[in-house]
Design an enzyme around this catalytic site. Structure first.
Site, PDB file in Angstrom:
ATOM      1  N   ASP A 330       0.831  -1.384   0.001  1.00  0.00           N
ATOM      2  CA  ASP A 330      -0.191   0.064   0.027  1.00  0.00           C
ATOM      3  C   ASP A 330       0.843   1.153  -0.043  1.00  0.00           C
ATOM      4  O   ASP A 330       1.776   1.311   0.735  1.00  0.00           O
ATOM      5  CB  ASP A 330      -0.842  -0.131   1.306  1.00  0.00           C
ATOM      6  CG  ASP A 330      -2.094  -1.045   1.152  1.00  0.00           C
ATOM      7  OD1 ASP A 330      -2.543  -0.864  -0.015  1.00  0.00           O
ATOM      8  OD2 ASP A 330      -2.289  -1.586   1.893  1.00  0.00           O
ATOM      9  N   ASP A 367      -6.045  24.211  11.685  1.00  0.00           N
ATOM     10  CA  ASP A 367      -6.170  22.895  10.812  1.00  0.00           C
ATOM     11  C   ASP A 367      -5.242  22.069  11.690  1.00  0.00           C
ATOM     12  O   ASP A 367      -3.954  22.365  11.615  1.00  0.00           O
ATOM     13  CB  ASP A 367      -5.679  23.323   9.463  1.00  0.00           C
ATOM     14  CG  ASP A 367      -5.884  21.994   8.640  1.00  0.00           C
ATOM     15  OD1 ASP A 367      -6.307  20.869   9.265  1.00  0.00           O
ATOM     16  OD2 ASP A 367      -5.985  22.025   7.425  1.00  0.00           O
ATOM     17  N   THR A 402     -15.350  20.487   6.273  1.00  0.00           N
ATOM     18  CA  THR A 402     -16.431  19.281   6.486  1.00  0.00           C
ATOM     19  C   THR A 402     -16.359  18.635   5.015  1.00  0.00           C
ATOM     20  O   THR A 402     -15.800  19.334   4.181  1.00  0.00           O
ATOM     21  CB  THR A 402     -17.752  20.050   6.676  1.00  0.00           C
ATOM     22  OG1 THR A 402     -18.079  20.770   5.521  1.00  0.00           O
ATOM     23  CG2 THR A 402     -17.866  20.897   7.975  1.00  0.00           C
ATOM     24  N   ALA A 403     -16.962  17.636   5.175  1.00  0.00           N
ATOM     25  CA  ALA A 403     -16.784  16.995   3.782  1.00  0.00           C
ATOM     26  C   ALA A 403     -17.782  17.457   2.976  1.00  0.00           C
ATOM     27  O   ALA A 403     -17.456  17.166   1.733  1.00  0.00           O
ATOM     28  CB  ALA A 403     -17.350  15.348   4.014  1.00  0.00           C
ATOM     29  N   ARG A 406     -15.505  21.036   1.782  1.00  0.00           N
ATOM     30  CA  ARG A 406     -14.359  20.469   1.435  1.00  0.00           C
ATOM     31  C   ARG A 406     -13.318  21.652   1.435  1.00  0.00           C
ATOM     32  O   ARG A 406     -12.424  21.864   0.466  1.00  0.00           O
ATOM     33  CB  ARG A 406     -14.481  19.909  -0.011  1.00  0.00           C
ATOM     34  CG  ARG A 406     -15.179  18.414  -0.123  1.00  0.00           C
ATOM     35  CD  ARG A 406     -14.787  17.629  -0.908  1.00  0.00           C
ATOM     36  NE  ARG A 406     -14.882  18.208  -2.326  1.00  0.00           N
ATOM     37  CZ  ARG A 406     -14.469  17.522  -3.369  1.00  0.00           C
ATOM     38  NH1 ARG A 406     -13.974  16.391  -3.261  1.00  0.00           N
ATOM     39  NH2 ARG A 406     -14.819  18.173  -4.600  1.00  0.00           N
ATOM     40  N   MET A 407     -13.625  22.520   2.208  1.00  0.00           N
ATOM     41  CA  MET A 407     -12.624  23.710   2.436  1.00  0.00           C
ATOM     42  C   MET A 407     -12.374  24.095   4.115  1.00  0.00           C
ATOM     43  O   MET A 407     -13.284  23.596   4.810  1.00  0.00           O
ATOM     44  CB  MET A 407     -13.289  24.926   1.798  1.00  0.00           C
ATOM     45  CG  MET A 407     -13.349  24.999   0.381  1.00  0.00           C
ATOM     46  SD  MET A 407     -13.756  26.741  -0.294  1.00  0.00           S
ATOM     47  CE  MET A 407     -15.303  26.619   0.503  1.00  0.00           C
ATOM     48  N   LYS A 419      -9.090  27.615   1.956  1.00  0.00           N
ATOM     49  CA  LYS A 419      -8.072  26.968   1.101  1.00  0.00           C
ATOM     50  C   LYS A 419      -8.925  25.578   1.072  1.00  0.00           C
ATOM     51  O   LYS A 419      -9.620  25.140   2.141  1.00  0.00           O
ATOM     52  CB  LYS A 419      -6.837  26.766   1.661  1.00  0.00           C
ATOM     53  CG  LYS A 419      -6.632  25.797   3.115  1.00  0.00           C
ATOM     54  CD  LYS A 419      -5.264  25.405   3.351  1.00  0.00           C
ATOM     55  CE  LYS A 419      -5.301  24.106   4.265  1.00  0.00           C
ATOM     56  NZ  LYS A 419      -5.771  24.299   5.558  1.00  0.00           N
ATOM     57  N   ASP A 546      -6.250  -4.534   5.968  1.00  0.00           N
ATOM     58  CA  ASP A 546      -6.907  -4.177   7.421  1.00  0.00           C
ATOM     59  C   ASP A 546      -8.417  -4.415   7.082  1.00  0.00           C
ATOM     60  O   ASP A 546      -9.058  -4.458   8.274  1.00  0.00           O
ATOM     61  CB  ASP A 546      -6.084  -3.192   7.955  1.00  0.00           C
ATOM     62  CG  ASP A 546      -6.566  -1.783   7.497  1.00  0.00           C
ATOM     63  OD1 ASP A 546      -6.897  -1.849   6.303  1.00  0.00           O
ATOM     64  OD2 ASP A 546      -5.825  -0.993   7.844  1.00  0.00           O
ATOM     65  N   ASP A 550     -10.915  -5.990   2.302  1.00  0.00           N
ATOM     66  CA  ASP A 550      -9.572  -6.628   1.911  1.00  0.00           C
ATOM     67  C   ASP A 550      -9.403  -8.112   2.094  1.00  0.00           C
ATOM     68  O   ASP A 550      -8.809  -8.810   1.603  1.00  0.00           O
ATOM     69  CB  ASP A 550      -8.360  -6.134   2.839  1.00  0.00           C
ATOM     70  CG  ASP A 550      -7.984  -4.811   2.399  1.00  0.00           C
ATOM     71  OD1 ASP A 550      -8.072  -4.422   0.887  1.00  0.00           O
ATOM     72  OD2 ASP A 550      -7.236  -3.881   3.061  1.00  0.00           O
TER      73      ASP A 550
END
Lengths: 711, 553
Positions: A330, A367, A402-403, A406-407, A419, A546, A550
């Site tokens: 990976d 952040d 936040t999803a 996305r900033m 950003k 994991d 998989d």
């Protein structure tokens, strides 16, 4: 790993892992000492294992090793003959050394097992009499012994409770101390749903309350299997070990024939061979060295894995590891550091780098993701921007990532800085009626093509909204990986990098890291298909994983190493579990597998090459009296026939003890091509095996000849 | 030119000639066994025996073909000898006694050609040509067929099919053995070997008195006797007899014939497995042992101690004056390192160590280069054993030519290497322990022991040469050597074919930088070492009590 597939658009969403899953320094209770080839052996282990060695004299145990079983029978025979002729010191001495030969073989095995026993004892302590709080249908609890649980039971664990059995968390989040199994003292988070729901019996809940559904019968839990494994109770002979045993048995038969038919030959020549002498000759010729050490080598191989906090569910898997020709690695955590880091600030036309750096730093102060921190660090180191603190900005509004948006960013001093992923930031700028520099897209594309991740930085102030520039987030390839892959290539192992990145990004990282191939935008199905394709070409494949998705690939791979942080499905499917959850270890596992096979081959070669010298010691001793010419074969000029035979027998016994450390530690292993490795090992163990006994027997003979009344 | 120099010159000429034909003959044989076209004469034969040459056989079916064909051969040859007295063209010789007939039948069908009879005093034209000569061809072709089946086991994957026994048998005979033997026979006739069907002549001797000599198809039998590594002489004196081997040139030519197919088969092997280098590695192993043995033999035979030997320029006892020490040494090594057993000099008269070298050559299993076919498969078995022991030292489970050597493969290979030592040692010790058999021994002491040891070594390894001195025409020796020949030939074949089946069924493992390179000189060296240690050490005590005791005295 596929559950954490990277999406370069989403780089800011990296969830904080429960604990650093891919720590580069394994933090086990026994620090892995770098490469394969290390192992612990103390001479006093020989003493402490002595009782076990005697216990193994049981013929029912001995019969599993055909070579040593023959020595046992020989010992009984010579002892019986010595009783018949009690005045014969030679017979008694030979008998004693034959018994020692058997004992030394048992001792080698006992020492190898002894190292696991200590570990097993520690594990046993972890599973003593837990009390389970079983949830009943009406929501009430009852207290029952952990051993009384059945699959499907729901149990409650609160802070301070020891988890009574293996299972999955179905409700709640808790921090769990898994040090009983992993040796790692930092607690880990276990939560319902997802890939971190598996808990192991014997570990301890430190905080909060969780409900666990039991998935394993008591007595078959992970900790039980671990105990069996490290103790060697579950040890079965591996395919190559079986094959080697067959060859050793057939060599034993050959020499048995050569020795039994020698009686009429000698009678014809006019000399009678006693049973003691015949048995001594036989024991010297049959491959006792490898016969005695074979199982110790196998146990020690497993043990070396345990020392690195890897549990192999079967010896077969360890052997397969040596044969692996394709490694699926990976990207994240194995090839690159777990997180991307800011590498540069690229301004769009009309702005300066310093402006971008300033805005980027401001927006990242709150952040806490590694990426965010790396931006602050870069701004400080490269642009000498003073590190500011959140508190310095009075009245600042921090925008969390936040999803959905996305900033992330900050509103302060009349400036709004954002950003984030290119698409989101561009949309935001347009929303604010701002302008987008025409080269912003171009820069972002260039960064993507180079394998990086572009983060756009935009600002809205009195002059309106505009894009300032782009932060170049880069995957950082771990130190030394390129050299490691080069070594693997020389060993004939192909490395394939698995990543969720797009092909362009993947290619750039693959080239930087020096892997042979890559699988981009990998889904579990792609991975499975890759494994099957490699296997169809006759290759053996090793991988780590994991996640639950998989599991099929882990089961399909010849060596499937499940991370201990992973789901129980993954752990069930793989044939090894890495307690440190460090995917880089796959490379070490391969090396340990190879080392195991090399040790076995080296000692077999050594053992067989030894025979030449023993013949030169014993044959003249037996027959020079009737055929004086044969004394010319006595190239070692041994002092007397009795001493010659005795020296060969003593050497044969002592060499076993002398080689126990080598069997346990394994032959020194350095990655190199098969050609060089063969040349080196043939030189040491082939040629060495030819010469060593000539010297050894001569020295022992000199010592024996010093004993008054013999010689 | 001194005798040593002459010997070396002949050796070099021989090697040059062998090198010249190696590629063309080896490649040709690979084509013979890979072609899907049948010659017309072959079609007639298939029709005659009712075989379908295009049907692929699994290993068990292939083995059934080998065993059925060979059993029929033994029976036919036995009956032919038993009925000789009533057959025409038998020069008036009577029928052969049962024990000797069994022994001879077993001997020729197993490519051994051990002879407990004297050809010129026992076998007429019919038995010689339609019995013994026929087996000289087909027993060799059977050996080649089994070798080719094993090579296919390496070359093929994921199939159990090893080719067709009948096609391999017929092609080996029709396309390889017959044409080459025909040319060789013409060469021999041109050089003075006998080829007629004349009766018995009384010949006056130079020193007075007379001898009775019969003619026969000698040259033609001589050609296949060497080419097929058979070794059964038309006359008792075998290739020392001037009718069989008239000149130093024919002597060298016969050695060439002995070695040419076994050596060239390594090329066939290389071509068929898709890597001629693998063939070269096997060739190098064979040549190393053969050249080493030859050098050792010349050294011990030329190293002349004592006035008689010095006067003769070497150990000339039992050697033909027209060949000398050098050529006789090359012949002796070549005939015992192959399964030939033809002799142009008397091995019992070699120096003690020289006799030991001939025995050790056979004891190694006759694999350097070995009998036609049997040499190649014997060597490949040893390669498997060597790969298994030392291959682990590169850190992978053992594999050879892309095939894994697992427990089934090693079990079969181990059984193979167990058989001949068991036969040699058990029969030899029984012969010494029982009251009657020792009466056959001419000499006492170490030399007498060598006679018996040599006999069973020769029979079990299907060599066929004799040490002289031992009277092998007794019920005990006829029966035991007969059994040793049959078991020593066909039990190994069972294991070879089973192994071939198991290999053919495997999926090949691709070679990587981590794979043991079996085409490298290092591997050839390793293989030589494994052969000398694993098989050589088995016989060390026995050799010590025979040739070593004698040679070191």
């Amino acid at each position: 790993m596929t559950t954490r597939t990277e999406n370069h658009e989403d780089s800011m969403s990296t969830a904080t892992p429960t604990r650093a899953p891919h720590s580069d320094v394994p933090a086990g209770r026994t620090p892995a000492e770098g490469r394969a080839g290390t192992g612990l052996f103390h001479p006093q282990q020989l003493l402490t294992s002595l009782p076990d060695a005697f216990r193994k004299l049981d013929p029912r145990v001995m019969v599993t090793s055909p070579v040593m079983f023959v020595v046992l029978i020989g010992s009984v025979l010579t002892t019986a003959f010595s009783f018949a002729d009690p005045g014969d010191w030679f017979g008694w001495t030979i008998s004693a050394w034959l018994w020692l030969t058997v004992l030394f073989a048992n001792l080698a095995e006992a020492v190898a097992e002894g190292r696991g026993k200590a570990q097993a004892d520690t594990l046993r302590k972890a599973k003593t009499d837990t009390v389970a709080r079983r949830l009943l249908g009406d929501g009430s609890e009852e207290r029952i012994p952990g051993a009384g649980l059945t699959i499907g039971d729901l149990v409650v664990c609160e802070a301070g409770d020891v988890i009574p059995g293996d299972g999955d968390v179905v409700e709640g989040v808790a921090s769990v101390d898994e040090s009983a199994i992993t040796g790692e003292s930092a607690p880990v988070i276990r939560e319902s749903g997802g890939d971190r729901s598996a808990v192991t019996g014997g570990t301890k809940v430190l905080s909060d309350r969780i409900v666990i559904r039991i998935t394993t019968k008591p007595g078959e839990t992970f900790i039980d299997r671990m105990i069996n494994l490290v103790e060697g109770a579950a040890r079965q002979k591996t395919p190559n070990e079986i094959a080697l045993n067959i060859l050793l048995a057939s060599l034993t038969i050959v020499f048995l024939l050569a020795c039994t038919t020698l009686t009429p030959f000698a009678d014809y020549a006019g000399t009678h061979l006693t049973m003691v002498v015949l048995v001594a000759l036989l024991v010297c010729l049959i491959p006792t060295t490898i016969g005695a050490l074979l199982s110790a080598i196998g146990i020690a191989g497993m043990d070396r894995l345990v020392q690195r906090n890897v549990l192999a569910m079967s010896g077969r898997a360890v052997e397969a590891a040596g044969d692996v020709s394709t490694l699926l690695l990976d990207k994240t955590g194995t090839i690159t550091l777990g997180n991307r880091q800011a590498a540069e600030f690229v301004p769009v036309r009309g702005t300066t780098e310093a402006e971008v750096a300033d805005a980027a730093q401001l927006s990242s102060l709150a952040d806490e993701t590694p990426e965010g921190r790396s931006i602050v660090v870069l701004a400080k180191e490269k642009y000498r921007l003073r590190e500011r603190h959140q508190g310095e900005l009075v009245g600042a509004g921090w925008i969390e990532f936040t999803a959905q948006t996305r900033m992330s960013g900050v509103d302060a001093d009349g400036r709004r800085i954002r950003k984030g992923a290119a698409g989101s930031v561009l949309a935001w700028v347009r929303e604010q009626g701002g302008t987008v520099a025409e080269d912003a897209d171009e820069i972002a594309d260039r960064i993507s093509a180079a394998g990086g991740t572009p983060l756009l930085v935009a600002v809205q102030d009195r002059t309106g909204a505009r894009v300032l520039g782009v932060i170049h987030l880069k995957d950082v390839v771990k130190d030394g990986m390129r050299e490691r892959f080069g070594e693997l290539r020389r060993m004939g192992i192909k490395t394939v990098m698995i990543t969720g990145d797009n092909p362009l990004t993947a290619k750039a990282i693959a080239e930087e890291a020096g892997v042979d191939d890559f699988l981009a935008e990998a889904t579990p199905e792609d991975k499975m298909a890759l494994i099957k394709r490699e296997q169809a070409g006759g290759k053996l494949v090793a991988m780590t994983g994991d996640g639950t998705n998989d599991a099929p690939a882990l089961a399909q791979a010849d060596v499937g190493v499940a991370m201990n942080t992973g789901t129980s499905a993954a752990k069930e499917a793989g044939n090894m579990v890495d307690l440190d959850s460090n995917p880089t270890k796959l490379i070490e596992i391969v090396e340990i597998g190879k080392q195991l096979l090399i040790t076995r081959g080296a000692l077999t070669t050594f053992s067989i090459a030894n025979d030449v010298a023993k013949y030169f010691a014993i044959i003249p001793a037996l027959f020079a009296a009737v055929y004086p010419g044969l004394d010319k074969l006595n190239v070692m000029r041994l002092s007397s026939p009795d001493s010659a035979i005795l020296s060969a027998v003593v050497f044969n016994a002592l060499i076993i003890i002398a080689l126990v450390p080598l069997a346990l530690k394994g032959v020194r292993y350095r990655p190199m091509s098969a050609d060089r490795m063969l040349r080196r090992n043939l030189g040491i163990y082939g040629l060495g095996g030819l010469i060593a006994p000539f010297l050894g027997i001569k020295i022992i003979d000199l010592l024996i000849s010093l004993i008054p009344g013999i010689g | 030119m001194g005798p040593v120099l002459a010997g070396v010159a002949q050796l070099l000429a021989l090697m040059a000639a062998l090198a010249l034909v190696y590629v063309p003959l080896g490649t040709y044989m690979a084509r013979v066994y890979s072609s899907d076209r049948h010659w017309r004469v072959e079609r007639w034969i298939y029709k005659g025996i009712g075989a379908n040459p295009d049907a692929e056989m699994r290993w068990a079916a292939y083995l059934r073909g080998v065993l059925a064909f060979s059993a029929a051969g033994v029976l036919f040859l036995y009956l032919l000898q038993r009925l000789q007295g009533s057959l025409p063209g038998s020069l008036g010789f009577s029928s052969i006694e049962p024990a000797q007939a069994f022994n001879t039948a077993a001997s020729f069908v197993t490519n051994t050609n051990w002879q407990s009879y004297s050809g010129e005093q026992a076998m007429g034209h019919v038995v010689q040509t339609s019995g013994l000569a026929v087996q000289n061809f087909v027993s060799a072709a059977v050996g080649m067929a089994v070798a080719v089946a094993l090579v296919r086991g390496f070359a093929r994957s994921r199939t159990g099919e090893l080719g067709n026994f009948w096609a391999d048998l017929v092609r080996g005979t029709v396309r390889v053995l017959v044409p080459v033997a025909a040319v060789a026979a013409v060469v021999l006739v041109a050089c003075g070997a006998l080829q007629n069907f004349s009766g018995i002549h009384e010949v006056g001797q130079f020193m007075g008195g007379s001898q009775a000599w019969n003619g026969g198809a000698v040259a033609s039998q001589e050609a296949i006797k060497e080419l097929g590594t058979n070794g059964g002489g038309y006359f008792n004196a075998n290739s020392a007899h001037p009718f069989e081997n008239p000149t130093p040139f024919t002597n060298l030519f016969e050695i060439f014939l002995i070695l040419v197919i076994p050596l060239s088969l390594t090329r066939t092997f290389g071509v068929m497995v898709g890597s001629v280098k693998q063939g070269y590695a096997i060739l190098a192993t064979m040549v190393t042992i053969w050249a080493g043995f030859t050098a050792l033999m010349m050294w011990t035979e030329f190293a002349h101690h004592g006035p008689a030997l010095q006067a003769a320029g070497g150990a000339m006892e039992g050697k033909e004056a027209r060949f000398g020490v050098g050529a006789s040494s090359i012949f002796a090594v070549s005939t015992t390192l192959t399964s030939t057993g033809a002799v142009d000099s008397f091995h019992s008269s070699f120096t003690g160590l020289g006799g030991g070298i001939t025995m050790l050559g056979m004891m190694l299993g006759e694999i350097a280069p070995g009998g036609v076919g049997s040499g190649l498969y014997g060597m490949l078995i040893m390669a498997i054993i060597a790969v298994f022991i030392a291959g682990l030292m590169v850190g992978r489970t053992p594999e050879y030519l892309g095939k894994k050597i697992g427990s089934r493969e090693i079990k079969l290979a181990a059984c193979y290497i167990l058989i001949t030592p068991a036969l040699v040692l058990v029969f030899t010790s029984a012969s010494l322990a029982l009251p009657t058999p020792p009466h056959s021994m001419l000499n006492s002491g170490a030399h007498g022991f060598s006679e018996v040891l040599y006999a069973f070594t020769s029979a079990s390894n299907n060599n066929g040469s004799a040490f002289a001195g031992l009277n092998a025409n007794t019920d005990w020796f006829n029966t035991t050597t007969g059994l040793a020949m049959l078991l020593g030939r066909f039990l190994p074949m069972i294991f070879v074919l089973a192994l071939a089946g198991s290999l053919a069924g495997q999926r090949p493992v691709p070679a990587t930088a981590g794979t043991l390179r079996t085409e490298k000189p290092l591997f050839s060296g390793l293989l030589v070492g494994a052969i000398l240690i694993v098989t050589g050490l088995t016989y060390f005590p026995a050799l010590a009590l025979g040739p070593l005791a004698e040679g070191l005295a």
